[in-house]
Structure formats: C-alpha cells, structure tokens
Enzyme design. Structure first.
Site, PDB file in Angstrom:
ATOM      1  CB  CYS A  41      13.392   8.503   9.025  1.00 17.23           C
ATOM      2  SG  CYS A  41      14.441   7.458   8.011  1.00 17.23           S
ATOM      3  CE  LYS A  65      -1.389   2.998   2.679  1.00 10.95           C
ATOM      4  NZ  LYS A  65      -1.495   4.175   1.799  1.00 10.95           N
ATOM      5  CD  GLU A 101      13.066  -0.327  10.121  1.00 11.01           C
ATOM      6  OE1 GLU A 101      13.794   0.629  10.485  1.00 11.01           O
ATOM      7  OE2 GLU A 101      13.394  -1.514  10.269  1.00 11.01           O
ATOM      8  CD  GLU A 136      10.224  12.134  12.529  1.00 10.82           C
ATOM      9  OE1 GLU A 136       9.065  11.717  12.631  1.00 10.82           O
ATOM     10  OE2 GLU A 136      11.122  11.490  11.949  1.00 10.82           O
TER      11      GLU A 136
HETATM   12  P1  NAP Z   1       2.816   8.054   8.360  1.00  7.28           P
HETATM   13  O1  NAP Z   1       1.835   9.149   8.310  1.00  7.28           O
HETATM   14  O2  NAP Z   1       2.996   7.338   9.640  1.00  7.28           O
HETATM   15  O3  NAP Z   1       2.392   7.028   7.203  1.00  7.28           O
HETATM   16  C1  NAP Z   1       3.178   5.914   6.851  1.00  7.28           C
HETATM   17  C2  NAP Z   1       2.354   4.966   6.038  1.00  7.28           C
HETATM   18  O4  NAP Z   1       1.314   4.428   6.863  1.00  7.28           O
HETATM   19  C3  NAP Z   1       1.649   5.604   4.855  1.00  7.28           C
HETATM   20  O5  NAP Z   1       1.636   4.692   3.788  1.00  7.28           O
HETATM   21  C4  NAP Z   1       0.255   5.834   5.386  1.00  7.28           C
HETATM   22  O6  NAP Z   1      -0.692   5.896   4.359  1.00  7.28           O
HETATM   23  C5  NAP Z   1       0.065   4.611   6.224  1.00  7.28           C
HETATM   24  N1  NAP Z   1      -0.959   4.722   7.266  1.00  7.28           N
HETATM   25  C6  NAP Z   1      -1.536   5.841   7.768  1.00  7.28           C
HETATM   26  N2  NAP Z   1      -2.435   5.508   8.710  1.00  7.28           N
HETATM   27  C7  NAP Z   1      -2.431   4.158   8.808  1.00  7.28           C
HETATM   28  C8  NAP Z   1      -3.134   3.225   9.624  1.00  7.28           C
HETATM   29  N3  NAP Z   1      -4.025   3.603  10.536  1.00  7.28           N
HETATM   30  N4  NAP Z   1      -2.863   1.915   9.460  1.00  7.28           N
HETATM   31  C9  NAP Z   1      -1.941   1.494   8.562  1.00  7.28           C
HETATM   32  N5  NAP Z   1      -1.249   2.336   7.772  1.00  7.28           N
HETATM   33  C10 NAP Z   1      -1.490   3.653   7.898  1.00  7.28           C
HETATM   34  O7  NAP Z   1       4.251   8.536   7.933  1.00  7.28           O
HETATM   35  P2  NAP Z   1       4.623   9.421   6.687  1.00  7.28           P
HETATM   36  O8  NAP Z   1       4.072  10.790   6.936  1.00  7.28           O
HETATM   37  O9  NAP Z   1       4.276   8.720   5.445  1.00  7.28           O
HETATM   38  O10 NAP Z   1       6.227   9.416   6.783  1.00  7.28           O
HETATM   39  C11 NAP Z   1       6.941  10.189   7.679  1.00  7.28           C
HETATM   40  C12 NAP Z   1       7.338   9.408   8.916  1.00  7.28           C
HETATM   41  O11 NAP Z   1       8.011   8.215   8.546  1.00  7.28           O
HETATM   42  C13 NAP Z   1       8.326  10.150   9.792  1.00  7.28           C
HETATM   43  O12 NAP Z   1       7.957   9.963  11.133  1.00  7.28           O
HETATM   44  C14 NAP Z   1       9.638   9.464   9.506  1.00  7.28           C
HETATM   45  O13 NAP Z   1      10.601   9.549  10.522  1.00  7.28           O
HETATM   46  C15 NAP Z   1       9.203   8.071   9.304  1.00  7.28           C
HETATM   47  N6  NAP Z   1      10.209   7.328   8.537  1.00  7.28           N
HETATM   48  C16 NAP Z   1      10.915   6.342   9.160  1.00  7.28           C
HETATM   49  C17 NAP Z   1      11.888   5.650   8.463  1.00  7.28           C
HETATM   50  C18 NAP Z   1      12.680   4.548   9.104  1.00  7.28           C
HETATM   51  O14 NAP Z   1      13.296   3.772   8.378  1.00  7.28           O
HETATM   52  N7  NAP Z   1      12.705   4.420  10.412  1.00  7.28           N
HETATM   53  C19 NAP Z   1      12.132   5.956   7.130  1.00  7.28           C
HETATM   54  C20 NAP Z   1      11.394   6.975   6.532  1.00  7.28           C
HETATM   55  C21 NAP Z   1      10.421   7.647   7.244  1.00  7.28           C
HETATM   56  P3  NAP Z   1      -1.308   7.302   3.876  1.00  7.28           P
HETATM   57  O15 NAP Z   1      -0.265   8.336   4.047  1.00  7.28           O
HETATM   58  O16 NAP Z   1      -1.651   7.033   2.468  1.00  7.28           O
HETATM   59  O17 NAP Z   1      -2.495   7.563   4.729  1.00  7.28           O
END
Ligand code: NAP
Ligand code: MG
Length: 478
Positions: A283, A174, A249, A383
């Site tokens: 991240c 997804k 992650e 963050e």
């Molecule tokens: P996010 O809002 O947490 O979303 C991540 C993914 O989860 C998206 O595909 C999102 O889909 C989906 N999602 C949202 N709500 C969900 C739910 N209730 N159940 C299952 N999936 C759900 O994060 P983001 O804004 O995309 O990315 C930024 C974050 O990612 C930052 O906190 C960053 O630090 C972290 N990150 C971590 C790493 C690592 O390797 N540790 C790497 C990169 C980024 P939709 O957006 O389509 O709703």
C-alpha cells in the site's frame, strides 16, 4: 485438531471450534504461481456471521474484565505460537498470494512485532488519567469486525488482532479470500495459544457477503478495515445506519522526492525495492519517484540497471519477485501498462505480457518503469498495486512538493537528501501519514495511516489500540 495443510478445506472458527462444513457452499482457492487448486473455502453466510458475533458478544462479558497482566500474558502466548508455526504461516502466505518464500518468512517477524510492541508498551499506556476533578477511563469498545486485505496476510491479520485483544475487545475476523490459508493457520495459532473461546472468531467467504454483513451488524461496535478506497467507502456506507466506528486504512500513491544532493544509489534502491517488493502489492509503495529534471538520464540509467537485475519466478525458489496474487490483479496491471504507453510516458524497462523464460502459467508480470511521466497521467493518479514505477521530473523543490501533494491519497512518502535539515523540512510539508527520510524503511512502531483518501485511522505500534477504545469520563465524587 489436525493441522491445516496447503490443500485443506478452510473452515470457519467460531467459539473455539472449527465449524461443521455440512450444508455450506465452497469456493476453490487457486495458487497464483501455478494456477493449481490449493484448497476449498467455506463460504460464510449471514447466519455464520450472526453465530460468530454472538460468540464474540458472550466472550466480551468476561474477556473485557481481564486484567492487563492477563492479556499481556496472552499476547506472549500468541507470540510463542506464531514463532512455533512460523514456517507453516510462511508457506500459507506463499500458497495464497505467491509471495517469495524468503519474503514470507521475513514478514513473520513483523507479525510477531505487532504483538511484541504491545507487550512492551501497554503497561505504560494511560488507560486512566485524572484531569483536575474528573477521571478519564479508556475502555474496550466491544466486538470488533476485522477486515484485512490479502497483500501481506501475516502482518495484516496480526496487526488487527493484536491491538483488539490487547485492550479487551473480542473480534470476528474475515480474512481476504486470497489469504484464506493464512487465515486458517492464524485460527490454529490463536487456538494453540489458548485465546479463550469466542475472543477471536474467523468467518471466511466473500467480502461482499461476510464483510458487508459484519459492517451492517447491530452488535459490531467497530469495523477495522484495510483495503482499497472503493471498498472502504462501501464499508462506511454499510456501517452508517448503526453509527458504528469505522477505521479505514486505504490505498496509496506515495511520492518519493529525490533532492538534488541525494545519494542517488541509495535513492534508487528505496524506489526500486519499495515498488517492486511483493510484486508491487504494497500500500505504501513509492510509486511516484520525483527527481530533479536535470539529473533525469543518470537516474533513469541507475533504475534500469537495478530493475534488470530483478529475478522473477517461482516463489518457492530464491527469486526477488513472484507472481501477482490473482488473474484479476494481472489484468489490472496489464491495463495500466498499456495506459501508460498510450498516454505518452517513456517505457524504460518492462512492459505488457509475461516475463521471458517463464512457463505459460502463473500470474507473473514484468517489473516496469516509466520515465517522463507527468503527474496528471493515469499511471500517476491511480493506485496500480503492481510492479509499475513512474518517474516524474521537477525543476524546483517547491514544484517537487506540489507534485507530491497533488494526489487524492496521503499514506506515506519518502524524501532523500544529503542536507538532512532540508530533507526534514520537505518531509514536514508532505501531507501523508508516515514519511521516511533517507531510508527505504518505515517504522513499524510508529503510527501509520492515511491523510485524505488513504483513510482515517492509524495502525501499527501502540497507536493501533486507539481504534478499539472508548472514552468514559467519571465525574462528580471521583
Ligand atoms: P479490497 O478489495 O478493498 O479488500 C479488502 C478486504 O475487504 C478483503 O478482505 C475483502 O474481502 C473485503 N471486502 C470486499 N468487499 C467488501 C465489502 N463490500 N464489505 C466489506 N468487506 C469487503 O482490497 P485488497 O484487494 O484486499 O487489498 C489491496 C488494497 O488494500 C490496496 O488498495 C492497498 O493500498 C490497500 N492496503 C492498504 C493498507 C493500509 O494500511 N492503508 C495496507 C495494505 C493494503 P474479499 O477479498 O475476500 O472479497
Ligand atoms: Mg479484493
């Protein structure tokens, strides 16, 4: 099959076919650099998820028994297809999230690397190992739900699909809504590479609907989630009833300790490039720069100069920084800059509002640096996921290490110092998953993941396959 274009409707890809969009709901996709509509997104439902999971279950029966050689050949075919479609993929990433096109092209290399490292290292991985009178066999866990974030879409999607299919799992991906075009080009890449029908399925839509349906699904065996800590917790909750594995992650607030003997020019580059690259949406960005208090003025001046030189503008032009990925992200960054000012940090460069000289559209922010930050201020604890850097002073090295570790996160860290032995000792004492010594680079083949609330899994390199493997013991007459 017609090629995905940057204005196409993004449809699901299930069992080797692009889904009929009849009867679906759609959301508009927006280009964050222009505010223009860039396409429509087919919004997945529970029944789309069920169809995709069933397709993956059917495909697992034959795919899980393919030989390692067959799967290595498949990985090679995917690499060839990514290389062939590299420009399309880079353009999709730039349309999706406003990443400067040169950076988008560069990141294609790390998408390839996610597959290449497995081509190189899988053949020597101990899938079977004898321990005295018993045998341990590592097997594909089953059907994987892959939920990546939008921030480096090509790397994030490749980094999950590669290890899953390398070990014989099948998957439902997804993509993040904000990375929908990138996900669509990947579906075409997998199709073009000859990935068997049902092995990788793509269901688009909202995380709260499609992501949650996957997390709760009876026939998903592992969720590989990368994203924010808050959503990671929700995924874990949704997955709890079915006792499936959840690999997380999550977010970070990484420290960069600049030791007194460090090469300051190099250290400034590590901090400024690391924080400002991709508009701060990284991240592992070293958002807390921890410097000797006695050197404050010299260091801050070097940082100011480096940040003043950053060009912000249209990602199609050769700029260092494009917009942030969405209006929501823009508002969040504005709020944190206001909070930093209110809590008494010194604004060195940047600030709220749009950068000067840019048209009044697109989610552009000003690269911003705060000095005299104390580690208990909001901008040092949370963050931000935007181009905002905090400089924090220390008097002793013990204090520097304490500050680095005084955070709920533990994803990455950076240490700079001319005495390499001393720098390494400091690196060993930081509770984070990957620590870079005297380099701004991380190692994409080394394990990467979080201590504490930065997660519980390890991605990258051969290490990424662990989350897709089960462990079976064969005992007795073996
Ligand atoms: P996010 O809002 O947490 O979303 C991540 C993914 O989860 C998206 O595909 C999102 O889909 C989906 N999602 C949202 N709500 C969900 C739910 N209730 N159940 C299952 N999936 C759900 O994060 P983001 O804004 O995309 O990315 C930024 C974050 O990612 C930052 O906190 C960053 O630090 C972290 N990150 C971590 C790493 C690592 O390797 N540790 C790497 C990169 C980024 P939709 O957006 O389509 O709703
Ligand atoms: Mg989100």
């Amino acid at each position: 099959m017609s090629r995905h274009s940057q204005t196409s409707t993004v449809r699901h890809y299930i069992e080797g076919q692009w889904s009929d969009a009849d009867g679906s709901d759609f959301a508009e996709l927006t280009n964050p650099a222009t505010g223009e509509v860039s396409g429509l997104l087919q919004l997945g439902t529970q029944s789309d998820v069920d169809r995709a999971v069933e397709a993956a279950q059917r495909a697992f029966i034959s795919y899980s028994s393919t030989s390692l050689d067959e799967r290595v050949d498949l990985l090679r075919a995917v690499i060839a297809e990514i290389e062939k479609r590299g420009d399309d993929l880079a353009e999709a990433v730039t349309t999706d999230m406003g990443m400067p096109i040169e950076l988008s092209k560069l990141v294609i290399g790390s998408a390839v690397q996610s597959f290449q490292v497995l081509v190189d290292e899988l053949p020597s991985y101990p899938f079977e190992k004898r321990h005295g009178d018993y045998l341990v066999v590592r097997e594909p866990i089953g059907v994987a739900a892959l939920i990546p974030p939008w921030n480096y879409p090509s790397r994030q999607i490749a980094g999950k699909v590669a290890p899953a299919i390398a070990v014989g799992c099948t998957a439902v991906l997804k993509p993040a809504e904000l990375a929908a075009h990138s996900g669509a080009v990947f579906a075409e890449i997998f199709h073009g590479a000859g990935v068997p029908a049902g092995v990788v399925n793509v269901v688009n839509g909202f995380g709260s609907v499609v992501g949650s349906a996957l997390s709760r699904h009876n026939h998903i065996d592992v969720v590989s989630f990368t994203g924010s800590t808050a959503v990671g917790v929700q995924v874990q909750r949704d997955a709890a009833d079915t006792v499936k594995r959840v690999s997380q992650e999550l977010g970070g607030k990484s420290a960069h300790i600049v030791l007194p003997d460090a090469d300051f020019e190099a250290a400034v580059k590590t901090s400024v490039d690391g924080v400002m690259r991709n508009s701060g949406q990284t991240c592992y960005a070293p958002t807390r720069t921890i410097i000797p208090r006695a050197e404050r003025d010299r260091f801050v001046e070097l940082v100011r100069k480096a940040v003043d030189a950053i060009t912000v503008g249209a990602p199609s032009s050769p700029v260092a920084m494009g917009p942030v990925a969405s209006e929501k992200q823009w508002q969040t960054v504005q709020r944190y800059i206001e909070t930093g000012i209110r809590e008494g940090a010194t604004l060195v460069v940047g600030g709220t509002g749009r950068p000067e000289g840019l048209p009044d559209r697109g989610w552009f922010v000003r690269p911003t640096v705060f000095a005299d930050v104390s580690n208990d201020m909001t901008i040092a604890r949370e963050e931000i996921f935007g181009p905002v850097m905090s400089i924090i002073g220390y008097d002793t090295i013990e204090e520097a290490i304490d500050i680095a570790n005084d955070t709920p996160y533990g994803l990455a860290a950076f240490v700079d110092g001319a005495d390499v032995e001393k720098a390494k000792q400091v690196a060993r004492r930081i509770r984070a998953g990957q620590v870079s010594v005297n380099t701004s680079a991380l190692n994409p083949n080394a394990p990467f993941g979080g201590y504490k609330r930065s997660g519980n899994g390890r991605a990258w390199g051969i290490w990424a396959i662990e989350e897709f493997l089960e462990t079976k013991a064969l005992v007795g007459a073996v």
